[in-house]
Enzyme design. Sequence first.
Site, PDB file in Angstrom:
ATOM      1  CG  HIS A   1      49.230  35.356  47.423  1.00 27.29           C
ATOM      2  ND1 HIS A   1      50.081  36.404  47.148  1.00 27.29           N
ATOM      3  CD2 HIS A   1      48.906  35.484  48.735  1.00 27.29           C
ATOM      4  CE1 HIS A   1      50.281  37.119  48.248  1.00 27.29           C
ATOM      5  NE2 HIS A   1      49.574  36.586  49.227  1.00 27.29           N
TER       6      HIS A   1
ATOM      7  CG  HIS B   1      43.802  26.813  50.013  1.00 24.26           C
ATOM      8  ND1 HIS B   1      43.680  25.576  50.601  1.00 24.26           N
ATOM      9  CD2 HIS B   1      44.130  26.567  48.722  1.00 24.26           C
ATOM     10  CE1 HIS B   1      43.935  24.636  49.704  1.00 24.26           C
ATOM     11  NE2 HIS B   1      44.221  25.211  48.558  1.00 24.26           N
TER      12      HIS B   1
ATOM     13  CG  MET C   1      44.666  33.470  53.609  1.00 21.98           C
ATOM     14  SD  MET C   1      43.114  34.314  53.970  1.00 21.98           S
ATOM     15  CE  MET C   1      43.506  35.979  54.280  1.00 21.98           C
ATOM     16  N   PRO C   2      43.648  35.203  50.511  1.00 21.94           N
ATOM     17  CG  PRO C   2      41.432  35.287  49.803  1.00 21.94           C
ATOM     18  CD  PRO C   2      42.566  36.153  50.189  1.00 21.94           C
ATOM     19  CB  ILE C   3      46.528  30.540  48.740  1.00 18.38           C
ATOM     20  CG1 ILE C   3      47.549  31.451  49.439  1.00 18.38           C
ATOM     21  CG2 ILE C   3      47.218  29.575  47.773  1.00 18.38           C
ATOM     22  CD1 ILE C   3      48.480  30.729  50.373  1.00 18.38           C
TER      23      ILE C   3
END
Lengths: 62, 62, 62, 62, 62, 62
Positions: free
Chosen positions: B40, C7, B1-3
């Site tokens: 990621h 996200h 995270m962040p993705i």
Amino acid sequence: MPIVHIHMFEGRSVDQKRELVRTVTDAIVNSVATAPENVHIVIHDMAKHDYGDAGKLGCDAQ
Amino acid sequence: MPIVHIHMFEGRSVDQKRELVRTVTDAIVNSVATAPENVHIVIHDMAKHDYGDAGKLGCDAQ
Amino acid sequence: MPIVHIHMFEGRSVDQKRELVRTVTDAIVNSVATAPENVHIVIHDMAKHDYGDAGKLGCDAQ
Amino acid sequence: MPIVHIHMFEGRSVDQKRELVRTVTDAIVNSVATAPENVHIVIHDMAKHDYGDAGKLGCDAQ
Amino acid sequence: MPIVHIHMFEGRSVDQKRELVRTVTDAIVNSVATAPENVHIVIHDMAKHDYGDAGKLGCDAQ
Amino acid sequence: MPIVHIHMFEGRSVDQKRELVRTVTDAIVNSVATAPENVHIVIHDMAKHDYGDAGKLGCDAQ
């Protein structure tokens, strides 16, 4: 609904995907109290050069 | 995270994807104060006939 | 197109998101040779109890 | 914006995708009052062994 | 399956979303030859500060 | 990686999400042979008026 998307490296067999879909569906049904027929799963295969972690491509990682 | 998921037309080289992952990770790390190993990135290639803009397929646009 | 989804944990300010969108767009434009007006970014905020890593919720991680 | 992702079984022709993009864009424009040039659609083809429903792979369903 | 995700600015009424789901489902059923009960749609509302276009946040655009 | 997105109706407790993340991670680790720390899961809550099935909103279904 629930709708699930799973992104993972390519190369898994159909048998592994069959087991993945069966057990992930069970896990969802048992933890959030829904029926199996409500669970829809999409598997997305990725090449190692289509994934980045910590700024590096998967094909470049040790 | 962040993705992060990036959807773009197919045809970019592995070198371009390497640069993309390196510089997008830097941009995220510097703007929202996270560590590179938390970032990621999944790259999704699209064919031109799998993209629609203003009601037209990418392969039909001038 | 490119279309980007990011996200990340909720709590970032609008200024941080402004900087995120500006610099991620620059990174994409420079690495895969497209125009800025083709880059569309959607930011998805997550609560810490809506993220799982290594089988643990983000709100339970040390 | 709106940004639309459509995941469906592979095998549709380019003509079907052209019709899909045209009519889905019309549906969005007419129901939520936006301009066609704001509507971006990504089509994701899936193999039958990459979809799970009720715990079973699409390639195993009757 | 088909599974559809629609990301759009927040502020649409439930009536607009009802019309959106009805007409997008029709468009899909008619263009790719599937049954209505196979069409699953998820609507994602976005704040204007969670969308970036051409490097600018939606809340900053004229 | 694997990266997982789960979209489901809002209203589940943090305890249910904790169990969901624990058991879905186990299912993935056991079926596709990866380590738990590679599994990242994002949970997306949906309102019933943000889900469409067979052309009807979730809030209108019997």
